[in-house]
Design an enzyme around this catalytic site. Structure first.
Site, short mmCIF file in Angstrom:
data_model
loop_
_atom_site.label_atom_id
_atom_site.label_comp_id
_atom_site.label_asym_id
_atom_site.label_seq_id
_atom_site.Cartn_x
_atom_site.Cartn_y
_atom_site.Cartn_z
N ASP A 127 0.85 -1.21 0.00
CA ASP A 127 0.00 0.00 0.00
C ASP A 127 0.87 1.24 0.00
OD1 ASP A 127 -2.32 -1.41 0.17
OD2 ASP A 127 -2.54 -1.20 2.34
N GLU A 128 1.88 1.19 0.88
CA GLU A 128 2.76 2.34 1.04
C GLU A 128 3.42 2.69 -0.29
OE1 GLU A 128 6.39 3.42 4.03
OE2 GLU A 128 5.30 1.57 4.39
N GLY A 129 3.89 1.65 -0.97
CA GLY A 129 4.53 1.86 -2.27
C GLY A 129 3.56 2.41 -3.30
N GLY A 152 2.58 5.99 -2.49
CA GLY A 152 3.69 6.90 -2.73
C GLY A 152 3.79 7.27 -4.21
#
Ligand SMILES: *[C@@H]1O[C@H](CO)[C@@H](O)[C@H](O)[C@H]1NC(C)=O
Ligand SMILES: *[C@@H]1O[C@H](CO)[C@@H](O)[C@H](O)[C@H]1NC(C)=O
Ligand SMILES: *[C@@H]1O[C@H](CO)[C@@H](O)[C@H](O)[C@H]1NC(C)=O
Ligand SMILES: *[C@@H]1O[C@H](CO)[C@@H](O)[C@H](O)[C@H]1NC(C)=O
Length: 350
Positions: free
Chosen positions: A164-166, A169
């Site tokens: 998710d973070e990737g 971002g």
């Protein structure tokens, strides 16, 4: 005498009303565009070493347009990341208070209730959830308790997966560069075939370390690969000698550099030619490039837009009718007035 003056009053009043109506109708008007109301959204980025709060804003009438959401302000929470309060969870909640108080001031009061508030936790909490799931649950419960005490529209505190973070971002970075074709966006990311592209926070810090601390070139994918290998081949003592002030993060750079290189080449399919369009940046268009904005963009996609500001207008034909009506009123009042004046004069003569 007083009676006579009184008898002139009704036609005078009528004349005044007619005149006022005519004047009002003839006052020049212009079409006024109401300034679009701003909407706000707040994301707390609860990282492993610290928490940052970002406040975003966008014009309410254009919320689905690309490149519209910008950063309004931000705040760094004092103290460690929320996962560092595993042994005293209530402190995790209290640590956020100072920034939330700032949010109360930064977002106009009338917008508080409509401002979504999210907390997303990353690596530190992911790790805590693996090692001590009950401690991580208590920390999330504590921050939730604090966040619900504010007048914002709190939408939950969650642990984001690394994936998710990737994704978020990349969404952030390329939303800011307006690389998205209309906000086709569904959390699904496709690198463009051409054009510039930015790689955000973790990518930026990793590549910056390779360049400045290790003194290695990273202009091509091949160089990036070589720089990652060289970094991983350093002994712990060698690394510490190079950047003693970064001791806490040194252990991550080997894996980080490998990950960045592999993700860009294999994951996102950049070849040498497309790689030349990748810029490693910390900020774009005045907004910090992290997962927070992308996260909010995805989650607020469902917020309905405000209806546009409305003003009453008069159709031209009704305007003409009103004009004639007031003119007739004025005329009638004048005739009446004239007759009264004449009759009083006649009485005076008698
Ligand atoms: C903690 O980890 C478990 C197992 O992976 C997962 O099911 C759970 O959703 C996680 N908790 C949170 C708050 O994400
Ligand atoms: C984006 O938001 C939608 C709806 O809230 C959700 O179903 C989807 O999983 C989100 N995308 C990602 C990548 O998490
Ligand atoms: C790794 O380091 C050793 C000793 O410093 C050196 O001999 C070797 O060539 C290095 N390997 C790579 C792939 O850089
Ligand atoms: C933005 O998109 C959402 C969901 O697709 C929709 O309900 C909303 O009306 C759109 N807002 C505007 C201003 O187009």
């Amino acid at each position: 005498m007083a009676g006579k003056a009184l008898s002139l009053l009704p036609p005078l009043l009528l004349a005044t009303a007619g005149l006022a109506g005519l004047l009002l109708l003839c006052v020049p008007t212009r079409d006024v565009q109401e300034p679009p109301a701003l909407k706000y959204g707040i994301v707390l980025d609860a990282g492993s070493s610290h928490t940052s709060m970002f406040i975003y804003k966008w014009p309410a009438d254009k919320e689905n347009d690309t490149g519209i959401v910008g950063q309004h302000s931000s705040c760094d929470v004092q103290g460690g990341g929320i996962s560092s309060y595993a042994d005293d969870p209530s402190k995790a909640g209290r640590s956020l208070v100072e920034c939330l108080e700032q949010a109360l001031r930064d977002v106009p009061t009338e917008r508080h209730a409509a401002t979504p508030l999210y907390l997303g936790a990353t690596a530190g909490m992911r790790l805590l959830n693996l090692t001590r799931p009950e401690a991580s649950a208590s920390v999330l419960a504590a921050v939730t308790q604090t966040l619900t005490q504010y007048p914002f529209d709190f939408r939950g505190a969650r642990i984001l997966s690394g994936q998710d973070e990737g994704v978020f971002g990349w969404v952030t970075a390329n939303y800011l560069l307006e690389n998205f074709i209309k906000c086709s966006f569904n959390g699904v990311f496709q690198p463009p075939l051409s054009g510039s592209f930015i790689a955000f926070s973790a990518f930026y810090y990793t590549v910056d370390f390779l360049r400045t601390v290790m003194g290695l070139p990273t202009a091509t994918l091949k160089q990036l690969d070589a720089a990652a290998v060289t970094t991983c081949n350093q002994t712990w003592a060698q690394l510490q000698a190079r950047a003693p002030e970064q001791k806490a993060r040194l252990a991550d750079y080997c894996a980080g550099a490998m990950f960045v290189q592999q993700l860009l080449s294999r994951g996102y399919g950049f070849d040498e030619r497309k790689f030349s369009g990748v810029a490693f940046q910390r900020k774009a268009a005045d907004s910090a490039v992290g997962w927070a904005l992308g996260y909010m963009l995805n989650l607020t996609n469902l917020i309905p837009a405000d209806p546009p500001g409305l003003r009453k207008g008069t159709a031209f034909s009704s305007w003409v009718v009103l004009l004639l009506l007031f003119a007739a009123l004025l005329l009638a009042a004048l005739v009446l007035l004239l007759r009264r004046v004449r009759s009083t004069k006649a009485q005076n003569v008698i």
